[in-house]
Motif scaffolding. Structure first.
Motif, mmCIF file in Angstrom:
data_model
loop_
_atom_site.group_PDB
_atom_site.id
_atom_site.type_symbol
_atom_site.label_atom_id
_atom_site.label_comp_id
_atom_site.label_asym_id
_atom_site.label_seq_id
_atom_site.Cartn_x
_atom_site.Cartn_y
_atom_site.Cartn_z
ATOM 1 N N GLY A 145 -2.556 -23.698 -22.500
ATOM 2 C CA GLY A 145 -1.367 -23.361 -21.526
ATOM 3 C C GLY A 145 0.011 -23.932 -22.313
ATOM 4 N N PHE A 146 0.928 -24.028 -21.215
ATOM 5 C CA PHE A 146 2.254 -24.285 -21.830
ATOM 6 C C PHE A 146 2.775 -25.104 -20.601
ATOM 7 N N GLN A 147 3.882 -25.973 -21.249
ATOM 8 C CA GLN A 147 4.716 -26.846 -20.104
ATOM 9 C C GLN A 147 5.960 -25.823 -20.374
ATOM 10 N N ILE A 148 6.317 -25.699 -19.327
ATOM 11 C CA ILE A 148 8.035 -24.891 -19.095
ATOM 12 C C ILE A 148 8.912 -25.898 -18.266
ATOM 13 N N GLY A 149 10.159 -25.685 -18.216
ATOM 14 C CA GLY A 149 10.949 -26.229 -17.538
ATOM 15 C C GLY A 149 11.286 -25.692 -16.102
ATOM 16 N N SER A 150 11.862 -26.868 -15.009
ATOM 17 C CA SER A 150 11.890 -26.178 -13.790
ATOM 18 C C SER A 150 13.168 -24.981 -13.760
ATOM 19 N N HIS A 151 13.949 -24.808 -14.753
ATOM 20 C CA HIS A 151 14.753 -23.506 -14.487
ATOM 21 C C HIS A 151 14.969 -23.169 -16.107
ATOM 22 N N VAL A 152 15.749 -22.169 -16.417
ATOM 23 C CA VAL A 152 16.186 -21.704 -17.560
ATOM 24 C C VAL A 152 17.485 -21.579 -17.573
ATOM 25 N N GLY A 153 18.390 -22.118 -18.091
ATOM 26 C CA GLY A 153 19.865 -21.995 -17.772
ATOM 27 C C GLY A 153 20.113 -21.655 -16.467
ATOM 28 N N ASP A 154 21.007 -20.375 -16.141
ATOM 29 C CA ASP A 154 20.753 -19.944 -14.685
ATOM 30 C C ASP A 154 20.068 -19.185 -13.969
ATOM 31 N N TRP A 155 18.753 -19.182 -14.639
ATOM 32 C CA TRP A 155 17.577 -18.522 -14.030
ATOM 33 C C TRP A 155 16.603 -19.498 -13.344
ATOM 34 N N ASN A 156 16.501 -19.281 -12.331
ATOM 35 C CA ASN A 156 15.369 -20.201 -11.481
ATOM 36 C C ASN A 156 13.983 -19.462 -11.693
ATOM 37 N N LEU A 157 13.339 -20.071 -11.427
ATOM 38 C CA LEU A 157 11.940 -19.547 -12.019
ATOM 39 C C LEU A 157 11.260 -18.211 -11.278
ATOM 40 N N ASP A 158 11.945 -17.668 -10.066
ATOM 41 C CA ASP A 158 11.908 -16.530 -9.455
ATOM 42 C C ASP A 158 12.481 -15.517 -10.347
ATOM 43 N N SER A 159 13.421 -15.595 -11.339
ATOM 44 C CA SER A 159 13.916 -14.611 -11.973
ATOM 45 C C SER A 159 13.212 -13.432 -12.550
ATOM 46 N N LYS A 160 13.410 -12.349 -12.190
ATOM 47 C CA LYS A 160 12.844 -11.236 -12.942
ATOM 48 C C LYS A 160 12.548 -11.024 -14.323
ATOM 49 N N GLU A 161 13.581 -11.761 -14.873
ATOM 50 C CA GLU A 161 13.649 -12.004 -16.504
ATOM 51 C C GLU A 161 12.268 -12.715 -17.086
ATOM 52 N N LEU A 162 11.817 -13.520 -16.207
ATOM 53 C CA LEU A 162 10.617 -14.272 -16.639
ATOM 54 C C LEU A 162 9.197 -13.737 -16.233
ATOM 55 N N TYR A 163 9.313 -12.528 -15.674
ATOM 56 C CA TYR A 163 8.044 -11.823 -15.030
ATOM 57 C C TYR A 163 7.192 -11.438 -16.326
ATOM 58 N N PRO A 164 7.583 -11.058 -17.547
ATOM 59 C CA PRO A 164 6.796 -10.835 -18.713
ATOM 60 C C PRO A 164 5.996 -12.096 -19.011
ATOM 61 N N ILE A 165 6.554 -13.127 -18.962
ATOM 62 C CA ILE A 165 6.008 -14.604 -19.135
ATOM 63 C C ILE A 165 4.792 -14.828 -18.408
ATOM 64 N N TYR A 166 5.197 -14.538 -16.980
ATOM 65 C CA TYR A 166 4.022 -14.685 -15.798
ATOM 66 C C TYR A 166 2.666 -13.823 -16.025
ATOM 67 N N LYS A 167 3.180 -12.663 -16.568
ATOM 68 C CA LYS A 167 2.206 -11.456 -16.717
ATOM 69 C C LYS A 167 1.230 -11.759 -17.724
ATOM 70 N N THR A 168 1.830 -12.428 -18.813
ATOM 71 C CA THR A 168 1.207 -12.816 -20.081
ATOM 72 C C THR A 168 0.146 -13.701 -19.812
ATOM 73 N N ALA A 169 1.015 -14.901 -18.968
ATOM 74 C CA ALA A 169 -0.032 -15.870 -18.899
ATOM 75 C C ALA A 169 -1.313 -15.727 -18.021
ATOM 76 N N GLU A 170 -1.057 -14.655 -17.055
ATOM 77 C CA GLU A 170 -2.292 -14.059 -16.287
ATOM 78 C C GLU A 170 -3.129 -13.445 -17.221
ATOM 79 N N ASP A 171 -2.778 -12.368 -18.155
ATOM 80 C CA ASP A 171 -3.583 -11.737 -19.214
ATOM 81 C C ASP A 171 -4.436 -12.644 -19.851
ATOM 82 N N LEU A 172 -3.594 -13.798 -20.557
ATOM 83 C CA LEU A 172 -4.354 -14.598 -21.405
ATOM 84 C C LEU A 172 -5.234 -15.625 -20.732
ATOM 85 N N GLY A 173 -4.974 -15.952 -19.448
ATOM 86 C CA GLY A 173 -5.619 -16.921 -18.865
ATOM 87 C C GLY A 173 -5.062 -18.385 -19.010
#
Length: 344
Positions: A145-173
């Protein structure tokens, strides 16, 4: 019988790395000064300004193994120091730094595979590049897995821009370990270590709130996420979040129809709360199957051998059954990281 312990929350750095200002052509980068005149120590510098002194155990696997043996830590899930996230930089440069850090992590893990696993870092400011690095790190470097920050600039972790990361994490386990960072440092927060004592718990609670109210755990139900520092202030304020959802759904239920409490038991935290009553509350709120030992080694605000503290103290001295202690110290981490405990 001595219990095995996996520490989900600790930090390590490469011993050295190139002059990133010279390499990329602009400032803001961190460097390591090993010529600071302090034996077994180095100064972390940012644009030539002092940031923090670190000891040999922050970069040397051999130094930390000696202390792990002393402290009874079986395995560490290694992650970088959050100042290395570099989400503010040009995307291609953040990717380059991430690859450098991840390759160094992988080298440390491969040299002691029964004592270390790696949680990589990602260019979260460029999600498609992050997806590429996720695949490389999981497939080639064997990171769980990976360590990530609590936000990414002006993006909170609900930002749709981050969805590809969440989907890939699911796919890779692949799991995600969320660490607070980039707190307000000046003004009212400039005294009493407030960014670390107050800002970090608030950052973590903000990240949890965004994942729950933003529907991330609903939209990505296989996603495994752990939050540092016992979930920050969230466990104590979950009732406030729930009440806000109940009385102002126009503000709080805009992105997810499920109430915050619906997600309790569906994410993890570490155990780093420094207090018996706080740990009991954490277990009551988050669940005995969803908490893992975290020390923040090797830094002094962590549960390390300093003052009256030692790694695992709050769990080991808690009024819990041996069965529950074993979950918090070992079993839950094996499940979270998808590891075979017999290999350690």
């Amino acid at each position: 019988m001595t219990m095995k312990k996996l520490d989900i929350h600790n930090h390590i750095l490469p011993k050295e790395w190139p002059d990133l200002k010279k390499k990329y052509g602009y400032g803001g980068w961190v460097s390591m000064d090993h010529k600071c005149g302090l034996v077994g120590k180095a100064n972390m510098m940012k644009d030539g300004e002092f940031f923090r002194t670190v000891e040999e155990n922050c970069w040397s696997a051999e130094a930390r193994l000696k202390e792990m043996d002393r402290d009874g830590i079986t395995v560490q899930a290694l992650s970088t120091v959050p100042i290395m996230f570099s989400y503010w930089a040009k995307p291609e440069d953040t990717l380059d730094v991430s690859r450098m850090v991840n390759d160094d992590l992988a080298s440390t893990v491969s040299s002691h595979p029964s004592r270390f696993v790696g949680l990589g870092t990602l260019p979260m400011n460029a999600p498609l590049l992050a997806v590429e690095e996720m695949r490389r790190a999981v497939v080639d470097l064997k990171f769980p897995g990976f360590q990530i920050g609590s936000h990414v600039g002006d993006w909170n972790l609900d930002s749709k821009e981050l969805y590809p990361i969440y989907k890939t994490a699911e796919d890779l386990g692949a799991v995600l370990f969320v660490h607070p960072w980039d707190m307000q440092m000046g003004g009212r927060m400039s005294k009493y270590w407030l960014p670390w004592l107050v800002g970090m718990p608030a950052e973590t609670a903000t990240a949890i709130c965004c994942l729950l109210m933003g529907g991330i755990l609903h939209n990505f139900p296989k996603l495994k996420v752990c939050f540092a520092h016992g979930g920050g202030s969230f466990p104590y304020t979950v009732g406030r979040f729930q009440h806000g959802y109940n009385v102002r759904p126009d503000l709080c239920a805009t992105d997810c129809h499920l109430p915050p409490r619906e997600f309790l038991g569906k994410f993890w935290t570490d155990s780093l709360v420094h207090d018996q009553a706080a740990l009991k509350l954490l277990v009551d709120v988050i669940g005995e199957d969803r908490i893992m030992l975290g020390t923040d080694y090797p830094f002094p605000l962590g549960e390390v051998l300093i003052s009256d503290t030692y790694p695992g103290k709050v769990v080991l001295e808690a009024d819990f059954s041996p069965h529950i202690k074993r979950k918090l110290l070992w079993d839950n981490a094996m499940e979270f990281l998808n590891l075979d405990g017999s290999k350690f």
